[in-house]
Design an enzyme around this catalytic site. Sequence first.
Site, PDB file in Angstrom:
ATOM      1  N   ARG A 180      24.288  55.667   6.740  1.00 52.26           N
ATOM      2  CA  ARG A 180      25.705  55.715   6.357  1.00 52.26           C
ATOM      3  C   ARG A 180      25.975  55.023   5.027  1.00 52.26           C
ATOM      4  O   ARG A 180      26.967  55.314   4.368  1.00 52.26           O
ATOM      5  CB  ARG A 180      26.568  55.161   7.492  1.00 52.26           C
ATOM      6  CG  ARG A 180      26.570  56.091   8.702  1.00 52.26           C
ATOM      7  CD  ARG A 180      27.435  55.578   9.840  1.00 52.26           C
ATOM      8  NE  ARG A 180      27.063  54.258  10.298  1.00 52.26           N
ATOM      9  CZ  ARG A 180      26.225  54.009  11.306  1.00 52.26           C
ATOM     10  NH1 ARG A 180      25.658  54.992  11.967  1.00 52.26           N
ATOM     11  NH2 ARG A 180      25.956  52.783  11.668  1.00 52.26           N
ATOM     12  N   GLU A 221      18.816  42.565  17.294  1.00 49.54           N
ATOM     13  CA  GLU A 221      19.056  41.930  18.584  1.00 49.54           C
ATOM     14  C   GLU A 221      18.170  42.523  19.678  1.00 49.54           C
ATOM     15  O   GLU A 221      17.963  41.938  20.720  1.00 49.54           O
ATOM     16  CB  GLU A 221      20.539  41.997  18.981  1.00 49.54           C
ATOM     17  CG  GLU A 221      21.139  43.380  18.977  1.00 49.54           C
ATOM     18  CD  GLU A 221      21.746  43.800  17.649  1.00 49.54           C
ATOM     19  OE1 GLU A 221      22.423  44.819  17.644  1.00 49.54           O
ATOM     20  OE2 GLU A 221      21.527  43.149  16.618  1.00 49.54           O
TER      21      GLU A 221
END
Length: 170
Positions: free
Chosen positions: A58, A95
Amino acid sequence: MDLKSLIREIPDFPKPGILFRDITTLLRDPEGLRYTIDTLADKCADLGADYVVGMESRGFIFGAPLAYKLGAGFIPVRKPGKLPGPVHAIEYELEYGMDRLEVHQDAFQSGCRILIVDDLIATGGTAQATAKLVQQSGCHLVGFGFIIELRDLKGRERLPEVPIVTLVDY
């Protein structure tokens, strides 16, 4: 213009408990897209970037037209195995595991001025890794530009002390 009204919220994507901010609804709106690029360009113009760096994928959507508006070049930072020439690479922690970013070794001229752009900053891991990649290439990081910032995730705290431009905060 109220950009938040053009960003769709999708609950429980990509997993339960996540509220996903979907920019495809912003991208399909001609006035919203034009306003986004023009406003980001106005806010970043004084940074004097030679190149805009956008992260896959993006960051490409906003980075290339922003580079055009700023009279700068555009450099893509890609996921592994996407670039055909010799690359500089950096691994970074997510994460949920590790990831890697790559840029062509000849993408930057030493000492050039770089603006890093992406659609969103959350935890800041991808932007931080991209900044390290830029700095390892001998370039001067002049700032970051993001359409959306998720403030509660404190991603900006992981970034170098340069100007950070955001258009929408949640």
